[in-house]
Design a protein around this motif. Structure first.
Motif, mmCIF file in Angstrom:
data_model
loop_
_atom_site.group_PDB
_atom_site.id
_atom_site.type_symbol
_atom_site.label_atom_id
_atom_site.label_comp_id
_atom_site.label_asym_id
_atom_site.label_seq_id
_atom_site.Cartn_x
_atom_site.Cartn_y
_atom_site.Cartn_z
ATOM 1 N N GLN A 535 -0.277 -69.551 66.749
ATOM 2 C CA GLN A 535 0.701 -68.730 66.707
ATOM 3 C C GLN A 535 0.413 -67.420 67.740
ATOM 4 O OE1 GLN A 535 1.382 -68.157 62.473
ATOM 5 N NE2 GLN A 535 3.293 -69.012 62.772
ATOM 6 N N SER A 536 -0.104 -67.909 68.975
ATOM 7 C CA SER A 536 -0.470 -66.683 69.780
ATOM 8 C C SER A 536 0.241 -65.503 69.972
ATOM 9 C CB SER A 536 -0.838 -67.468 71.134
ATOM 10 O OG SER A 536 0.484 -67.957 71.835
ATOM 11 N N TYR A 537 1.673 -65.624 69.508
ATOM 12 C CA TYR A 537 2.463 -64.583 69.832
ATOM 13 C C TYR A 537 2.466 -63.573 68.641
ATOM 14 C CZ TYR A 537 5.277 -67.806 67.132
ATOM 15 O OH TYR A 537 5.564 -68.997 66.337
ATOM 16 N N GLU A 538 1.852 -64.049 67.513
ATOM 17 C CA GLU A 538 1.851 -63.279 66.228
ATOM 18 C C GLU A 538 0.504 -62.496 66.260
ATOM 19 O OE1 GLU A 538 3.968 -62.768 64.077
ATOM 20 O OE2 GLU A 538 5.383 -64.449 64.554
ATOM 21 N N ASP A 539 0.698 -61.266 65.697
ATOM 22 C CA ASP A 539 -0.639 -60.123 65.747
ATOM 23 C C ASP A 539 -1.570 -60.787 64.666
ATOM 24 O OD1 ASP A 539 0.812 -59.573 63.321
ATOM 25 O OD2 ASP A 539 0.864 -57.377 63.703
ATOM 26 N N LYS A 540 -1.087 -61.432 63.468
ATOM 27 C CA LYS A 540 -2.071 -61.862 62.429
ATOM 28 C C LYS A 540 -3.035 -60.575 61.898
ATOM 29 C CE LYS A 540 -3.485 -65.150 65.428
ATOM 30 N NZ LYS A 540 -2.347 -65.373 66.238
ATOM 31 N N ARG A 541 -2.096 -59.568 61.618
ATOM 32 C CA ARG A 541 -2.917 -58.277 61.515
ATOM 33 C C ARG A 541 -4.053 -58.351 60.344
ATOM 34 N NH1 ARG A 541 0.179 -52.387 60.244
ATOM 35 N NH2 ARG A 541 0.811 -52.970 62.480
ATOM 36 N N GLU A 542 -3.362 -58.922 59.314
ATOM 37 C CA GLU A 542 -4.369 -59.056 57.865
ATOM 38 C C GLU A 542 -5.346 -59.866 58.344
ATOM 39 O OE1 GLU A 542 -0.595 -57.455 57.129
ATOM 40 O OE2 GLU A 542 -1.221 -59.112 57.881
ATOM 41 N N LEU A 543 -5.276 -61.150 58.671
ATOM 42 C CA LEU A 543 -6.416 -62.103 58.862
ATOM 43 C C LEU A 543 -7.268 -61.469 59.958
ATOM 44 C CD1 LEU A 543 -7.468 -65.048 58.838
ATOM 45 C CD2 LEU A 543 -5.927 -65.680 60.637
ATOM 46 N N ILE A 544 -6.948 -60.890 61.133
ATOM 47 C CA ILE A 544 -7.845 -60.413 62.257
ATOM 48 C C ILE A 544 -8.736 -59.213 61.560
ATOM 49 C CG2 ILE A 544 -7.926 -58.879 64.125
ATOM 50 C CD1 ILE A 544 -7.364 -62.170 64.648
ATOM 51 N N THR A 545 -7.857 -58.500 60.684
ATOM 52 C CA THR A 545 -8.672 -57.352 59.925
ATOM 53 C C THR A 545 -9.691 -58.060 59.032
ATOM 54 O OG1 THR A 545 -6.725 -55.722 60.078
ATOM 55 C CG2 THR A 545 -8.379 -55.387 58.121
ATOM 56 N N ASP A 546 -9.398 -58.952 58.350
ATOM 57 C CA ASP A 546 -10.341 -59.695 57.526
ATOM 58 C C ASP A 546 -11.574 -59.959 58.089
ATOM 59 O OD1 ASP A 546 -8.897 -59.128 55.138
ATOM 60 O OD2 ASP A 546 -8.087 -61.278 55.108
ATOM 61 N N LEU A 547 -11.469 -60.607 59.274
ATOM 62 C CA LEU A 547 -12.311 -61.167 60.172
ATOM 63 C C LEU A 547 -13.266 -60.295 60.595
ATOM 64 C CD1 LEU A 547 -10.609 -64.172 62.101
ATOM 65 C CD2 LEU A 547 -12.427 -64.396 60.516
ATOM 66 N N LEU A 548 -12.755 -59.151 61.230
ATOM 67 C CA LEU A 548 -13.448 -58.324 62.234
ATOM 68 C C LEU A 548 -14.215 -57.249 61.158
ATOM 69 C CD1 LEU A 548 -11.567 -57.733 65.485
ATOM 70 C CD2 LEU A 548 -13.575 -59.138 65.204
ATOM 71 N N PHE A 549 -13.422 -56.839 60.230
ATOM 72 C CA PHE A 549 -14.112 -55.706 59.420
ATOM 73 C C PHE A 549 -14.331 -56.010 58.034
ATOM 74 C CE2 PHE A 549 -10.902 -54.310 62.726
ATOM 75 C CZ PHE A 549 -11.910 -53.615 63.658
ATOM 76 N N ASP A 550 -13.769 -56.929 57.327
ATOM 77 C CA ASP A 550 -13.685 -57.185 55.881
ATOM 78 C C ASP A 550 -14.314 -58.498 55.690
ATOM 79 O OD1 ASP A 550 -12.696 -54.408 55.501
ATOM 80 O OD2 ASP A 550 -10.671 -55.280 55.685
ATOM 81 N N ASP A 551 -15.008 -59.168 56.421
ATOM 82 C CA ASP A 551 -15.469 -60.574 56.085
ATOM 83 C C ASP A 551 -16.642 -60.394 55.218
ATOM 84 O OD1 ASP A 551 -15.873 -63.193 55.958
ATOM 85 O OD2 ASP A 551 -16.400 -63.386 57.941
ATOM 86 N N ALA A 552 -16.523 -60.591 53.848
ATOM 87 C CA ALA A 552 -17.640 -60.600 53.198
ATOM 88 C C ALA A 552 -17.934 -62.283 52.513
ATOM 89 C CB ALA A 552 -17.869 -59.549 51.881
ATOM 90 N N GLY A 553 -17.038 -63.111 52.684
ATOM 91 C CA GLY A 553 -16.899 -64.281 51.924
ATOM 92 C C GLY A 553 -16.998 -65.426 52.830
ATOM 93 N N GLY A 554 -17.778 -65.345 54.053
ATOM 94 C CA GLY A 554 -18.060 -66.455 55.048
ATOM 95 C C GLY A 554 -16.606 -66.889 55.510
ATOM 96 N N LEU A 555 -15.511 -66.162 55.716
ATOM 97 C CA LEU A 555 -14.238 -66.491 56.769
ATOM 98 C C LEU A 555 -14.626 -66.808 57.796
ATOM 99 C CD1 LEU A 555 -11.390 -66.936 56.529
ATOM 100 C CD2 LEU A 555 -11.047 -64.449 56.939
ATOM 101 N N ALA A 556 -15.376 -66.119 58.494
ATOM 102 C CA ALA A 556 -15.752 -66.511 60.109
ATOM 103 C C ALA A 556 -16.526 -67.575 60.251
ATOM 104 C CB ALA A 556 -16.532 -64.924 60.853
ATOM 105 N N GLY A 557 -17.835 -67.653 59.470
ATOM 106 C CA GLY A 557 -18.321 -69.099 59.357
ATOM 107 C C GLY A 557 -17.398 -70.216 59.224
ATOM 108 N N HIS A 558 -16.545 -70.226 58.369
ATOM 109 C CA HIS A 558 -15.753 -71.206 58.064
ATOM 110 C C HIS A 558 -14.777 -71.634 59.374
ATOM 111 C CE1 HIS A 558 -13.074 -74.084 56.056
ATOM 112 N NE2 HIS A 558 -11.907 -73.375 56.309
ATOM 113 N N ILE A 559 -14.337 -70.470 59.892
ATOM 114 C CA ILE A 559 -13.436 -71.099 61.149
ATOM 115 C C ILE A 559 -14.095 -71.176 62.294
ATOM 116 C CG2 ILE A 559 -11.529 -69.945 62.511
ATOM 117 C CD1 ILE A 559 -10.886 -68.137 60.234
ATOM 118 N N SER A 560 -15.384 -70.448 62.574
ATOM 119 C CA SER A 560 -16.343 -70.985 63.659
ATOM 120 C C SER A 560 -16.653 -72.327 63.539
ATOM 121 C CB SER A 560 -17.585 -69.998 63.636
ATOM 122 O OG SER A 560 -18.503 -70.469 64.342
#
Length: 688
Positions: A535-560
């Motif tokens: 969905q490259s045309y969507e901002d995904k605001r909450e998801l991007i915020t979770d990844l870049l600023f609030d990732d304490a639960g391994g979200l980035a590692g899972h997607i990586s």
């Protein structure tokens, strides 16, 4: 968004029989039908059921205290072609919390009828109307409560509150001369001192006087909502005559006004219930205008750029960063929407998210409305790194609709990592024709001619600096810190995330000090890249915020992990099908991306070729599609020059540079083989 908070003022009782009779944006009373893992099913009428998806809730699904059969209030967000009804959350879950209620009876005579309040059910509570002049006299002390009671009865005992004594016509809500609503004639008469908007938090329940500029007018299904801005902030002021009727029709966006009303807090929002409103003129208007202008200039311009790491490239554009930051801050203070456009890449998302991180707190501080950050800030990713006519037409259409429907000001369009080359001039020009402000921020290639197509451009290359080691994400993070220094610490790891190659040591150290080591920044980089694709045309605001600023639960590692698995598989497939050519002393590898990649799955062609360039030793990599090719080289390759040379070799193939930043050249599909041979030959000559 298609709706605003104040559309909640009236709920509807739906008496139709088909989903396509529902009106998007309206709030309806419904009945809980059942639950699923993904949301709640709500019956709006027999045979008409909608889904309130869990993503639309303001709380966790399991924390809802609803039971099947419960009465609830929801908003119709969208009715799909297949008849599915998407619902949104309503912060108000009781009928008496609304200003009114109406029947929605598409096939019957009751459509539009008002539903009277009933203390025994969930019907609406009382509605405050904008006062008539009699109310103003009472506010001014010219009549006490007893006198008001007597004024409603004539000498012979006849009630005269709502009728003219001479002809019996209703005059409470209508001016006798022109038929306009009485709200348009109310003028402040109470003996009040002016207060500032930023003091209203301490004045809930008080009647206050405000002076400022009307920066927004929204006609809801209930009241008219005026957004008033003074030197200290902005607040919504609701004026009600009757449901859906425009109060004070002479008051428009840009009007300088004096407004009296009672301060209320409605579901965590400050709001003023308008009791009287007057358009100012002459000296009074000039005084307000001067106060606003002085305050705006003093508040908007930062003293200096807030740099994350010292460097020549950033220093070269320090003053440009201050100018761009002032433009952004001024837009917020003027209640002007900010639209950020960036490429759907890791660097683009990091850059856009950095700006978002800085601007949203300013919007929250400036506007009392709880949904202001969604109303005044939008981040719209681009599928390509060129801001073309398609993108501009989309933006212009939206901004003109918002202007005409909601009296919204034309936006500031901030192009980050795009819009900096002449390929974007047509799109920038279209924005300019309609008066939208344009600011371009790009650490990569830029053309001096673009400066004529925008109000400001921030690019180290145009400033005479070497920006080879500067990413756009780094430049945007520096701009964001200049916009709001309070968020600088939040941004310190973003530059290291934005580099696919080796990030400069200064930014690696900065990220490490913030708690982001090399593995964590890599995971963030890869996770953002994967999510940017979908969905490259969507901002995904909450998801991007979770990844870049609030990732304490391994979200980035899972997607990586998914990123690495998908990318490795595609690289292996591509490597097995690369055609290797020896061109003199150079090695050229050509990949047919139509035949040997999964074109509709991750990774995108551009990212795949970047990875091939990092893993292989070829001097030039060419990814060939149906009517376009991408060039990748560690050397300094002039893409426009290559396209021009190739076009001279094959003048009937329509060869042209489509995106310098992406290394993309287009041609006619019918002349594909000849075009590719000419492009490869031209590139080899320039690299040799």
């Amino acid at each position: 968004m298609d709706w605003i908070t104040h559309e909640e003022d009236v709920w509807f009782d739906f008496r139709g029989s088909s989903p396509d009779q529902l009106v998007s944006g309206r709030y309806y009373k419904g009945t809980v039908d059942g639950f699923a893992d993904f949301g709640v099913f709500v019956d709006l009428a027999p045979g008409v059921t909608g889904l309130l998806h869990r993503s639309e809730l303001d709380r966790r699904l399991e924390s809802l205290d609803w039971e099947p059969g419960d009465t609830v209030f929801v908003q119709v967000k969208n009715v799909r072609d297949n008849g599915n009804v998407d619902l949104s959350w309503s912060i108000r879950q009781s009928g008496d919390e609304f200003r009114g209620a109406q029947v929605h009876d598409p096939d019957g005579d009751a459509d539009g009828e008002t539903i009277e309040s009933d203390d025994d059910d969930d019907g609406p509570g009382p509605v405050r109307q904008t006062p008539t002049p009699d109310h103003d006299e009472a506010l001014n002390g010219d009549a006490d409560a007893d006198a008001d009671d007597e004024s409603d009865v004539d000498a012979d005992g006849t009630d005269t509150t709502d009728t003219d004594a001479a002809d019996g016509t209703d005059t409470t809500d209508t001016d006798a001369a022109d038929g306009s609503t009485a709200a348009s004639a109310d003028e402040p008469t109470a003996d009040l001192d002016r207060v500032d908007v930023d003091s209203l938090d301490d004045r809930v329940g008080e009647t206050v006087r405000l002076e400022g500029e009307i920066v927004g007018v929204r006609q809801t299904s209930g009241p008219t909502v005026f957004e008033l801005r003074d030197a200290s902030g902005a607040v919504d002021c609701a004026a009600f005559v009757e449901a859906g009727v425009r109060a004070y029709p002479d008051v428009e966006v840009g009007s300088l006004v004096r407004l009296d009303g009672e301060v209320e807090r409605r579901y965590d929002e400050l709001q003023v219930e308008t009791e009287a409103l007057e358009i100012l003129a002459d000296d009074e208007a000039a005084d307000v205008e001067r106060r606003l202008a002085d305050a705006l200039t003093a508040e908007a311009r930062p003293e200096s750029a807030t740099t994350l790491v010292d460097g020549d490239a950033v220093d070269a554009v320090a003053e440009d960063l201050v100018d761009a930051a002032e433009t952004i801050r001024r837009a917020v203070l003027e209640s002007r929407p900010v639209v950020v456009r960036h490429a759907a890449t890791t660097d683009g998302y990091v850059a856009g998210a950095a700006i978002e991180r800085a601007v949203l707190p300013l919007i929250r501080e400036e506007h009392a409305a709880a949904d202001a950050e969604y109303h005044y800030f939008t981040r719209r990713p681009l599928e390509e790194s060129v801001y073309d006519m398609d993108d501009a037409t989309n933006d212009v259409t939206r901004m003109l609709q918002d202007r005409d429907r909601h009296d919204e000001k034309l936006p500031l369009v901030l192009l980050v990592g795009t819009g900096s080359t002449v390929e974007s001039s047509d799109g920038l020009g279209l924005l300019g024709i309609y008066g939208a402000r344009r600011v371009v921020v790009d650490a990569d290639v830029a053309d001096a001619a673009v400066a004529d197509d925008c109000e400001a451009i921030v690019n180290p290359g145009l400033a005479g600096a070497d920006a080879a080691d500067l990413s756009t994400g780094t430049l945007a993070a520096t701009l964001a810190a200049t916009v709001d220094p309070d968020v600088a610490d939040d941004l310190s790891h973003l530059p290291a995330v934005s580099y696919w190659g080796d990030a400069p040591e200064a930014y690696v150290s900065l990220a490490s000090e913030a708690g982001y080591d090399a593995d964590r920044t890599r995971e963030l980089r890869e996770a953002i890249a994967l999510e940017a694709y979908y969905q490259s045309y969507e901002d995904k605001r909450e998801l991007i915020t979770d990844l870049l600023f609030d990732d304490a639960g391994g979200l980035a590692g899972h997607i990586s992990e998914q990123f690495r698995r998908k990318l490795d598989a595609e690289v292996d497939t591509a490597t097995a099908n690369v055609e290797t050519r020896d061109e003199g002393d150079l090695t050229v590898e050509v990949l047919d991306t139509d035949a040997y990649t999964h074109r509709f799955d991750f990774p995108p062609t551009s990212l795949l070729l970047d990875e091939l360039g990092r893993r292989r030793d070829a001097d030039l990599i060419v990814g060939v599609g149906t009517d376009e090719c991408y060039l990748r080289s560690a050397g300094d390759l002039d893409v426009r020059g290559v396209a021009g040379d190739a076009a001279e070799r094959v003048d009937d193939a329509g060869i042209t540079a489509a995106s310098v930043r992406d290394g993309r050249i287009e041609f006619l599909s019918g002349r594909r083989d000849a075009a590719v041979d000419a492009i490869v030959a031209a590139a080899v000559e320039r690299l040799a």
